[in-house]
Write an enzyme that holds these catalytic residues in place. Structure first.
Site, PDB file in Angstrom:
ATOM      1  N   GLY B  41       0.807  -1.219   0.000  1.00  0.00           N
ATOM      2  CA  GLY B  41       0.000   0.000   0.000  1.00  0.00           C
ATOM      3  C   GLY B  41       0.836   1.262   0.000  1.00  0.00           C
ATOM      4  O   GLY B  41       2.047   1.231  -0.247  1.00  0.00           O
ATOM      5  N   HIS B 444      17.565   5.808  33.859  1.00  0.00           N
ATOM      6  CA  HIS B 444      18.316   7.049  33.855  1.00  0.00           C
ATOM      7  C   HIS B 444      19.634   6.831  33.139  1.00  0.00           C
ATOM      8  O   HIS B 444      20.280   5.804  33.335  1.00  0.00           O
ATOM      9  CB  HIS B 444      18.585   7.502  35.296  1.00  0.00           C
ATOM     10  CG  HIS B 444      19.355   8.784  35.362  1.00  0.00           C
ATOM     11  ND1 HIS B 444      18.772   9.999  35.059  1.00  0.00           N
ATOM     12  CD2 HIS B 444      20.657   9.037  35.658  1.00  0.00           C
ATOM     13  CE1 HIS B 444      19.682  10.958  35.189  1.00  0.00           C
ATOM     14  NE2 HIS B 444      20.841  10.406  35.545  1.00  0.00           N
TER      15      HIS B 444
HETATM   16  C1  LIG Z   1       4.267  10.721   2.550  1.00  0.00           C
HETATM   17  C2  LIG Z   1       3.431   9.970   3.509  1.00  0.00           C
HETATM   18  C3  LIG Z   1       3.919   9.706   4.756  1.00  0.00           C
HETATM   19  C4  LIG Z   1       3.154   9.009   5.658  1.00  0.00           C
HETATM   20  N1  LIG Z   1       3.671   8.758   6.866  1.00  0.00           N
HETATM   21  C5  LIG Z   1       2.950   8.087   7.767  1.00  0.00           C
HETATM   22  C6  LIG Z   1       3.481   7.780   9.035  1.00  0.00           C
HETATM   23  O1  LIG Z   1       4.596   8.154   9.343  1.00  0.00           O
HETATM   24  N2  LIG Z   1       2.723   7.094   9.904  1.00  0.00           N
HETATM   25  C7  LIG Z   1       1.467   6.679   9.586  1.00  0.00           C
HETATM   26  O2  LIG Z   1       0.831   6.057  10.409  1.00  0.00           O
HETATM   27  N3  LIG Z   1       0.936   6.950   8.398  1.00  0.00           N
HETATM   28  C8  LIG Z   1       1.641   7.637   7.478  1.00  0.00           C
HETATM   29  N4  LIG Z   1       1.101   7.900   6.266  1.00  0.00           N
HETATM   30  C9  LIG Z   1      -0.277   7.476   6.020  1.00  0.00           C
HETATM   31  C10 LIG Z   1      -0.333   6.006   5.689  1.00  0.00           C
HETATM   32  O3  LIG Z   1       0.452   5.759   4.568  1.00  0.00           O
HETATM   33  C11 LIG Z   1      -1.765   5.581   5.462  1.00  0.00           C
HETATM   34  O4  LIG Z   1      -2.542   5.918   6.571  1.00  0.00           O
HETATM   35  C12 LIG Z   1      -1.866   4.079   5.264  1.00  0.00           C
HETATM   36  O5  LIG Z   1      -1.091   3.662   4.179  1.00  0.00           O
HETATM   37  C13 LIG Z   1      -3.308   3.672   5.051  1.00  0.00           C
HETATM   38  O6  LIG Z   1      -3.384   2.298   4.881  1.00  0.00           O
HETATM   39  P1  LIG Z   1      -4.575   1.589   4.096  1.00  0.00           P
HETATM   40  O7  LIG Z   1      -4.352   0.147   4.262  1.00  0.00           O
HETATM   41  O8  LIG Z   1      -5.835   2.160   4.531  1.00  0.00           O
HETATM   42  O9  LIG Z   1      -4.427   1.999   2.590  1.00  0.00           O
HETATM   43  P2  LIG Z   1      -3.212   2.185   1.605  1.00  0.00           P
HETATM   44  O10 LIG Z   1      -1.918   2.067   2.274  1.00  0.00           O
HETATM   45  O11 LIG Z   1      -3.504   3.428   0.879  1.00  0.00           O
HETATM   46  O12 LIG Z   1      -3.319   0.952   0.662  1.00  0.00           O
HETATM   47  C14 LIG Z   1      -4.394   0.760  -0.209  1.00  0.00           C
HETATM   48  C15 LIG Z   1      -3.985  -0.170  -1.301  1.00  0.00           C
HETATM   49  O13 LIG Z   1      -5.149  -0.564  -1.996  1.00  0.00           O
HETATM   50  C16 LIG Z   1      -4.904  -0.498  -3.380  1.00  0.00           C
HETATM   51  N5  LIG Z   1      -6.206  -0.292  -4.025  1.00  0.00           N
HETATM   52  C17 LIG Z   1      -6.970   0.833  -4.031  1.00  0.00           C
HETATM   53  N6  LIG Z   1      -8.121   0.602  -4.680  1.00  0.00           N
HETATM   54  C18 LIG Z   1      -8.108  -0.689  -5.088  1.00  0.00           C
HETATM   55  C19 LIG Z   1      -9.021  -1.520  -5.791  1.00  0.00           C
HETATM   56  N7  LIG Z   1     -10.204  -1.071  -6.193  1.00  0.00           N
HETATM   57  N8  LIG Z   1      -8.681  -2.799  -6.029  1.00  0.00           N
HETATM   58  C20 LIG Z   1      -7.494  -3.279  -5.609  1.00  0.00           C
HETATM   59  N9  LIG Z   1      -6.594  -2.537  -4.933  1.00  0.00           N
HETATM   60  C21 LIG Z   1      -6.893  -1.254  -4.674  1.00  0.00           C
HETATM   61  C22 LIG Z   1      -3.942   0.652  -3.551  1.00  0.00           C
HETATM   62  O14 LIG Z   1      -3.245   0.522  -4.742  1.00  0.00           O
HETATM   63  C23 LIG Z   1      -3.069   0.469  -2.322  1.00  0.00           C
HETATM   64  O15 LIG Z   1      -2.008  -0.402  -2.567  1.00  0.00           O
HETATM   65  C24 LIG Z   1       1.846   8.581   5.323  1.00  0.00           C
HETATM   66  C25 LIG Z   1       1.354   8.856   4.061  1.00  0.00           C
HETATM   67  C26 LIG Z   1       2.124   9.542   3.155  1.00  0.00           C
HETATM   68  C27 LIG Z   1       1.566   9.820   1.827  1.00  0.00           C
END
Ligand SMILES: Cc1cc2nc3c(=O)[nH]c(=O)nc-3n(C[C@H](O)[C@H](O)[C@H](O)COP(=O)(O)OP(=O)(O)OC[C@H]3O[C@@H](n4cnc5c(N)ncnc54)[C@H](O)[C@@H]3O)c2cc1C
Lengths: 444, 470
Positions: B41, B444
């Protein structure tokens, strides 16, 4: 060296006991293991044994006193020879109480540690919690209950609303032991008195597995009725007394009066209005039925007025408007008031204040049918009269078989306030007023 | 023949893959559908992980600079951007490869396809080669994540205007970088580029950086960022962006802001949008709220009895660890276990230098709600460890209920705050009282002692900080 003997824990959840008798007097020398007092709880009597020996120098309570677990009962001057291990200071009655580690019995012999751990598991703090929403960890104002995730999970599993549980740790923090202890004590109480146990029902299964479903939210009247009924059902130990009353003559007279009323435009006298009048007379004669039990003070509050609620089926749900001072109103006045307020209740035009303050409730399902039912007492009232459909029965009257109209009555009452004999007397007296309608006329 | 599965998980981010694993560990037949070839993701490919790899390098560069004050001078660092990129990509491929292996080991079927609901029991799988399959399922967990917001008037079709994904690609080190948005992503990426040598300008529409965090925690961070960045413009808007051969020309609207200014690159980091559209949810009974999040209950259930949702697509805060916790709740719900997303403390960490972290109730939330709380602060100047590492700008604070003494919230700014917040989370989540923290022995000399001393402060005086009596 002076040492205090504290009232030990008698049973789980028991916070205070009544001192029945003392078997020691000032100056007596007692030995460890001796019985020093007899106490009573609401369930049982128990002997209190002392865990150490010495000379009694002071007695802190007298027979008849209600004494708190953990309070000082006796002061003794320990003889040098007497046993002095505080850990041995076990009470006679089953003492294994503490669900969490009891405060460690320190070696300081003059600060005897109470065996009972003060895990207060009193009634849930708020009776409203009885019908808490499935989510159990948050209170109305959004403050999460003071418990860790594992405890919250356990509470969900056992269907416990954590806001009804008092925590034993610092800041009122609730431990897993507190939750288990709470459930145990609620079960031991039969879930009855006090406040309903605070259970939340487990989540529903996925009904769609077995066929089509539809979700319809309950309306406000429905939701508050559900909450109120659950509370009433949980708080009040219900008993329902049934009877059949001969209303052949009353009904015939009622019809005649109704015929006349049709011409004069006077209000139509219904069986409900007549029953309200009769009930008002009975409430006066049996004042306990007109009382309310104060859960905080354990007092009965006798009301010197006779307001009676009448359940009305409206398109939005059940409403209970109240007719004031039924003892002072004539049947026809009651009928007029009832017609007015019931009509408005159906149209949604009845004020909240008109639905408050009743002492007793009547619910008449006779118009629909049924032979008997068990109405739920409307807290804080202590009685409710259910009326079912009148039915003709063959009865032997003066040696002759006669067709009589019999009205089924169902009187539910709060058994904490009213005993069975009084309830039977009440319903018999009520029946008498309805079957000998002239008596009703005379007495009203 | 149509494919079938007990559970399909759509999206293999930090929400989706833990859900698939947890379900498989409990004996469910699980298919994990992910559009991208490698699982992980946003978090692994273009979010948390790559940004932290780069921030680690940024920190090293800063520390090397700071060492001058302690009498150690390094030569000016030489940055081999290709190698740095390789390091970052190596971290990503290592981790995503690991997830692929864990799928295999657990018997989770990983399918590369875009999933679209046909109805509440069927998912269309659109494969990268253009072919499609249908997958019958009993239950689905939607974990499709979120995408950076890129308003059309910023979207010039010029790759010098980037979102966070573009910034993490590390194409070059621009001489001048404009960061639009003073949230955590903008500040983190700005910090990376600033350390690599860019002149960074941040514009933020609101009156302060990092809305949501208490101001007293933001202050030390803002002070340090101002030293490293060229400028931070608050209450400032980007009115327009224009691509020219000399750079991206930005018109800025705000007090005392020079406008227009030309930048070599622009990072748009103004928020993220849930991926709830375009995956056929309209063919199910699931509902979407006006912000685009799938509506869920405390058990992650949507309005469709067969479908659950977790992670960024299921609501704020959009954080990886929230997604992972929700994954557990969703699966346990399916297993009929007494799960519920009832977490009190969801930590938020900003991995800047210094780091800023908080959990539970903030002071500003307490104020806004009119809630009576006691706030105790322990300034790091009184910490031996902070002195030893020359990072005395930090601050640790506790939000405490004066009546029950329960710890309602913890906030920390300072070096390593992101690791330290774990103790705060445990305290808040398990309803610890201040005395629990004050009376627990903290090693500490560590910065964690500041939490203990802050708690001591609640009862009067902290050992290393004296407040004159009023
Ligand atoms: C630059 C940056 C830094 C970040 N730093 C942090 C951090 O330090 N700590 C933290 O907690 N969070 C951080 N985040 C946020 C974090 O990345 C997200 O909260 C997290 O990835 C969300 O997870 P998720 O599983 O909901 O979705 P995602 O990680 O967004 O994964 C979703 C996946 O589903 C796939 N997908 C989407 N639609 C479909 C579909 N219809 N069919 C099949 N596959 C699909 C996508 O391609 C993706 O691979 C950061 C984000 C960014 C952009």
């Amino acid at each position: 060296m002076a040492r205090e003997f504290l009232v030990p824990a008698i049973d789980e959840g028991v916070e205070s006991v009544d001192l029945a008798s003392l078997t020691v007097a000032v100056g007596d020398v007692v030995e460890a293991g001796a019985v020093v007092a007899e106490v009573e709880t609401d369930k049982a009597a128990a002997d209190i044994e002392i865990g150490f020996g010495g000379t009694v120098t002071k007695i802190h309570a007298a027979p008849g006193d209600s004494i708190k677990v953990g309070s000082v009962l006796l002061t003794l001057e320990e003889s040098a020879a007497a046993e002095t291990t505080p850990a041995a200071a076990a009470p006679a009655a089953p003492a294994e109480v503490a669900p969490a580690p009891a405060p460690a019995a320190s070696a300081a012999p003059d600060s005897e540690v109470p065996v009972a751990k003060p895990v207060a598991v009193a009634a849930p703090a708020r009776t409203a919690a009885v019908v808490a929403a499935p989510s159990s960890a948050e209170s109305d104002d959004g403050t999460p209950a003071p418990a860790g995730p594992a405890t919250r999970r356990l509470a969900r599993q056992l269907g416990v609303d954590l806001h009804g549980v008092s925590g034993s740790a610092a800041g009122g923090r609730i431990t897993q032991e507190d939750v288990k202890f709470y459930v145990k004590s609620v079960m031991e109480r039969g879930g009855a008195s006090g406040g309903g146990g605070g259970y939340t029902p487990p989540p529903l299964p996925d009904f769609s597995k077995w066929g089509e479903t539809e979700r319809v939210p309950m309306n406000k009247i429905g939701r508050s009725a559900a909450a109120n009924l659950s509370m009433c059902w949980n708080v009040i130990p219900h008993v329902t007394q049934h009877d059949l009353v001969d209303i052949t003559e009353l009904e015939a007279a009622r019809r005649r009066v109704a015929e006349i009323a049709k011409k004069t435009g006077a209000p139509k006298v219904t069986m409900t209005a007549i029953a309200m009048k009769a009930a008002a007379i009975c409430l006066k004669e049996f004042p306990k039925f007109n009382s309310a039990l104060d859960p905080q003070t354990n007092e009965l509050v006798y009301r010197k007025y006779f307001h009676i609620g009448c359940a009305v089926d409206t398109p939005n749900g059940l409403l209970v408007p109240v007719i004031r001072d039924c003892d002072q109103k004539s049947i026809s006045e009651i009928a007029a008031a009832l017609t007015d307020v019931a009509g408005r209740a159906r149209d949604g035009g009845v004020k909240l204040s008109e639905m408050q303050g009743s002492c007793f409730t009547i619910t008449n399902l006779g118009g629909i049918g049924g032979t008997a039912f068990t109405p739920i007492v409307n807290y804080p009232e202590v009685g409710i009269l259910g009326m079912s459909r009148g039915r003709t029965e063959l009865k032997i009257v003066d040696g002759e078989i006669d067709e009589r109209l019999m009205l089924p009555l169902s009187l539910s009452y709060d058994h904490r306030v009213v005993n069975g004999a009084d309830a039977a007397r009440f319903i018999v007296r009520l029946g008498q007023l309805l079957s000998e309608y002239f008596q009703l006329a005379v007495e009203s | 023949m149509a494919l079938s599965t007990d559970l399909v998980v759509i999206g293999a981010g930090p929400g989706g893959y833990p859900a698939a694993f947890h379900a498989a560990d409990h004996g469910m037949d699980v298919t994990l559908v992910n559009e991208e070839s490698a699982p992980g993701g946003v978090c692994l490919h273009r979010g948390c992980i790559p940004s932290k790899a780069l921030l680690h390098v940024a920190k090293l560069l800063h520390e090397a600079q700071d060492a001058e004050q302690w009498g150690v001078t390094f030569a000016k660092p030489k940055i081999d951007l290709d190698k740095l990129r390789d390091f970052k990509n190596g971290v990503i491929s290592g981790l995503t490869g690991g997830i692929g292996q864990l799928c295999k080991a657990r018997g989770v079927k990983l399918v590369q396809a875009r999933g679209e609901f046909i109805d509440s029991n069927t998912l269309r799988l659109k494969k990268p080669d253009g072919s499609a399959d249908e997958l019958k399922f009993k239950h689905a967990i939607v974990a499709t994540g979120s995408t950076p917001v890129m308003p059309p008037f910023f979207d010039l079709g010029d790759d010098r205007v980037m979102d966070s994904t573009g910034a993490l690609a590390l194409a070059d080190v621009p001489k001048k970088l404009l960061v639009v948005g003073g949230g955590y992503i903008g500040l983190e990426m700005g910090s990376v580029y600033s350390a690599l040598g860019s002149e960074v300008t941040v514009v933020e529409m609101l009156a302060g950086l990092l809305p949501g965090a208490d101001r007293d925690l933001v202050r030390p961070l803002a002070t340090r960022l101002k030293e490293h960045f060229k400028a931070i413009h608050l209450k400032t808007k980007v009115a327009s962006l224009k691509a020219t051969s000399g750079g991206i020309v930005a018109e800025l609207e705000g007090e005392d802001v020079e406008s227009p200014q030309t930048f070599d690159r622009v990072l748009i980091s103004i928020g993220r949008r849930p991926n709830s559209r375009g995956c056929g949810l309209e063919n199910t009974a699931a509902q979407i709220d006006d912000k685009g999040f799938i509506k869920i209950d405390k058990n992650q259930r949507t309005a469709d009895p067969n479908i659950l949702a977790i992670g960024d697509v299921a609501g704020e805060p959009m954080l990886a660890h929230k997604a992972t916790r929700e994954a557990k709740v969703a699966v346990e719900t399916l297993l009929g276990q007494p799960a519920e997303f009832d977490n009190i403390a969801i930590p938020a960490v900003v991995f800047t230098d210094p780091e800023l972290a908080w959990c539970g109730l903030t002071e500003s939330e307490a104020k806004a709600a009119g809630r009576n709380v006691t706030v105790v602060r322990f300034p790091w100047a009184a910490s031996g460890r902070a002195q030893a590492i020359s990072r005395t700008e930090g601050l640790t604070k506790l939000i405490i209920d004066p009546e029950t003494e329960r710890v309602l919230g913890v906030g920390i700014v300072g070096a390593g705050a992101g690791e330290m917040i774990a103790e705060g989370v445990i305290a808040v989540e398990t309803a610890a009282v201040a005395r629990d923290l004050a009376d627990s022995i903290h090693a500490h000399p560590t910065l964690s002692e500041t939490i203990m001393e802050a708690a001591e402060g609640f009862y009067g005086q902290a050992t290393h900080s004296f407040r004159p009596k009023k």
